[in-house]
Motif scaffolding. Sequence first.
Motif, PDB file in Angstrom:
ATOM      1  N   VAL A  66      47.727 -51.563 -33.549  1.00  0.00           N
ATOM      2  CA  VAL A  66      46.925 -52.133 -34.629  1.00  0.00           C
ATOM      3  C   VAL A  66      47.775 -52.330 -35.876  1.00  0.00           C
ATOM      4  O   VAL A  66      48.735 -51.599 -36.105  1.00  0.00           O
ATOM      5  CB  VAL A  66      45.692 -51.252 -34.956  1.00  0.00           C
ATOM      6  N   ASP A  67      47.390 -53.345 -36.675  1.00  0.00           N
ATOM      7  CA  ASP A  67      48.104 -53.602 -37.928  1.00  0.00           C
ATOM      8  C   ASP A  67      47.173 -54.051 -39.050  1.00  0.00           C
ATOM      9  O   ASP A  67      47.625 -54.560 -40.058  1.00  0.00           O
ATOM     10  CB  ASP A  67      49.221 -54.629 -37.716  1.00  0.00           C
ATOM     11  N   ALA A  68      45.874 -53.881 -38.873  1.00  0.00           N
ATOM     12  CA  ALA A  68      44.849 -54.229 -39.871  1.00  0.00           C
ATOM     13  C   ALA A  68      44.584 -55.715 -39.995  1.00  0.00           C
ATOM     14  O   ALA A  68      43.824 -56.134 -40.852  1.00  0.00           O
ATOM     15  CB  ALA A  68      45.149 -53.618 -41.236  1.00  0.00           C
ATOM     16  N   SER A  69      45.188 -56.538 -39.153  1.00  0.00           N
ATOM     17  CA  SER A  69      44.886 -57.974 -39.181  1.00  0.00           C
ATOM     18  C   SER A  69      43.595 -58.228 -38.399  1.00  0.00           C
ATOM     19  O   SER A  69      43.128 -57.383 -37.641  1.00  0.00           O
ATOM     20  CB  SER A  69      46.030 -58.771 -38.551  1.00  0.00           C
ATOM     21  N   GLU A  70      43.032 -59.410 -38.590  1.00  0.00           N
ATOM     22  CA  GLU A  70      41.823 -59.784 -37.862  1.00  0.00           C
ATOM     23  C   GLU A  70      42.080 -59.796 -36.347  1.00  0.00           C
ATOM     24  O   GLU A  70      41.249 -59.340 -35.563  1.00  0.00           O
ATOM     25  CB  GLU A  70      41.363 -61.175 -38.331  1.00  0.00           C
ATOM     26  N   THR A  71      43.239 -60.272 -35.953  1.00  0.00           N
ATOM     27  CA  THR A  71      43.601 -60.306 -34.537  1.00  0.00           C
ATOM     28  C   THR A  71      43.750 -58.897 -33.981  1.00  0.00           C
ATOM     29  O   THR A  71      43.319 -58.609 -32.862  1.00  0.00           O
ATOM     30  CB  THR A  71      44.904 -61.098 -34.335  1.00  0.00           C
ATOM     31  N   SER A  72      44.328 -58.027 -34.751  1.00  0.00           N
ATOM     32  CA  SER A  72      44.466 -56.626 -34.353  1.00  0.00           C
ATOM     33  C   SER A  72      43.093 -55.984 -34.164  1.00  0.00           C
ATOM     34  O   SER A  72      42.885 -55.202 -33.230  1.00  0.00           O
ATOM     35  CB  SER A  72      45.266 -55.877 -35.412  1.00  0.00           C
ATOM     36  N   VAL A  84      47.343 -52.956 -25.012  1.00  0.00           N
ATOM     37  CA  VAL A  84      46.501 -54.030 -25.541  1.00  0.00           C
ATOM     38  C   VAL A  84      47.032 -54.373 -26.927  1.00  0.00           C
ATOM     39  O   VAL A  84      47.257 -53.484 -27.755  1.00  0.00           O
ATOM     40  CB  VAL A  84      45.018 -53.600 -25.627  1.00  0.00           C
ATOM     41  N   ILE A  85      47.237 -55.676 -27.169  1.00  0.00           N
ATOM     42  CA  ILE A  85      47.801 -56.097 -28.460  1.00  0.00           C
ATOM     43  C   ILE A  85      47.301 -57.497 -28.800  1.00  0.00           C
ATOM     44  O   ILE A  85      47.126 -58.334 -27.916  1.00  0.00           O
ATOM     45  CB  ILE A  85      49.352 -56.025 -28.416  1.00  0.00           C
ATOM     46  N   GLY A  86      47.060 -57.727 -30.072  1.00  0.00           N
ATOM     47  CA  GLY A  86      46.646 -59.048 -30.536  1.00  0.00           C
ATOM     48  C   GLY A  86      47.838 -59.991 -30.603  1.00  0.00           C
ATOM     49  O   GLY A  86      48.971 -59.571 -30.831  1.00  0.00           O
ATOM     50  N   THR A  87      47.581 -61.276 -30.413  1.00  0.00           N
ATOM     51  CA  THR A  87      48.672 -62.242 -30.344  1.00  0.00           C
ATOM     52  C   THR A  87      49.040 -62.895 -31.667  1.00  0.00           C
ATOM     53  O   THR A  87      49.972 -63.686 -31.704  1.00  0.00           O
ATOM     54  CB  THR A  87      48.357 -63.362 -29.336  1.00  0.00           C
ATOM     55  N   HIS A  88      48.346 -62.588 -32.755  1.00  0.00           N
ATOM     56  CA  HIS A  88      48.683 -63.222 -34.029  1.00  0.00           C
ATOM     57  C   HIS A  88      48.970 -62.228 -35.143  1.00  0.00           C
ATOM     58  O   HIS A  88      48.676 -62.488 -36.296  1.00  0.00           O
ATOM     59  CB  HIS A  88      47.574 -64.184 -34.467  1.00  0.00           C
ATOM     60  N   GLY A  89      49.601 -61.111 -34.837  1.00  0.00           N
ATOM     61  CA  GLY A  89      49.991 -60.146 -35.858  1.00  0.00           C
ATOM     62  C   GLY A  89      51.336 -60.539 -36.442  1.00  0.00           C
ATOM     63  O   GLY A  89      52.323 -59.870 -36.209  1.00  0.00           O
ATOM     64  N   ARG A  90      51.379 -61.645 -37.193  1.00  0.00           N
ATOM     65  CA  ARG A  90      52.658 -62.175 -37.703  1.00  0.00           C
ATOM     66  C   ARG A  90      53.328 -61.200 -38.653  1.00  0.00           C
ATOM     67  O   ARG A  90      52.668 -60.539 -39.437  1.00  0.00           O
ATOM     68  CB  ARG A  90      52.407 -63.503 -38.392  1.00  0.00           C
ATOM     69  N   ARG A  91      54.669 -61.149 -38.607  1.00  0.00           N
ATOM     70  CA  ARG A  91      55.438 -60.220 -39.417  1.00  0.00           C
ATOM     71  C   ARG A  91      56.622 -60.914 -40.068  1.00  0.00           C
ATOM     72  O   ARG A  91      57.744 -60.776 -39.624  1.00  0.00           O
ATOM     73  CB  ARG A  91      55.937 -59.052 -38.562  1.00  0.00           C
ATOM     74  N   GLY A  92      56.408 -61.679 -41.087  1.00  0.00           N
ATOM     75  CA  GLY A  92      57.487 -62.246 -41.905  1.00  0.00           C
ATOM     76  C   GLY A  92      58.502 -63.088 -41.147  1.00  0.00           C
ATOM     77  O   GLY A  92      58.198 -63.778 -40.196  1.00  0.00           O
TER      78      GLY A  92
END
Length: 148
Positions: A9-15, A113-121
């Motif tokens: 998780v990373d607090a994004s909507e996708t996460s 399980v991981i979201g596909t749009h957790g963009r990181r810079g």
Amino acid sequence: MFKRILVAVDASETSDLALQAAIGLASEQQASMRIVHVVDTTNLNMAADFVTQPPAVEGIIRNGESILNRAEASATAAGVAVETNLIKIETLNQRVAEAIASDADAWPADLIVIGTHGRRGLTRLFLGSVAEGTARIATKPVLLIPGK
């Protein structure tokens, strides 16, 4: 089929979508779940030798713990057995995807399980997304949850 599910998780909507999918799957499969969040402090420590952690690092760690606490509360409310792990990257030779895959091996998870749009810079631009990297290097099956 899956008894140990790891979700990043990373607090994004996708996460958040990935977390909800993992909670649903864990509930359905009566599986235990491990929620991980990765903090990368390497860029903050590049220019100086600190005896103690600089305030920026402490803030990033507190934010990561907060993200994990909210995710854990969601899983607990759904009746899923859950634990959390804040993974700290403190060396330049490790990437977020590697940290997630390594934790999945060490725990040991049956599924990531991981979201596909957790963009990181800029890392996303040059090296691909965390989800793509995790899927490429993981020794465990990876369920990619797309964003809306």
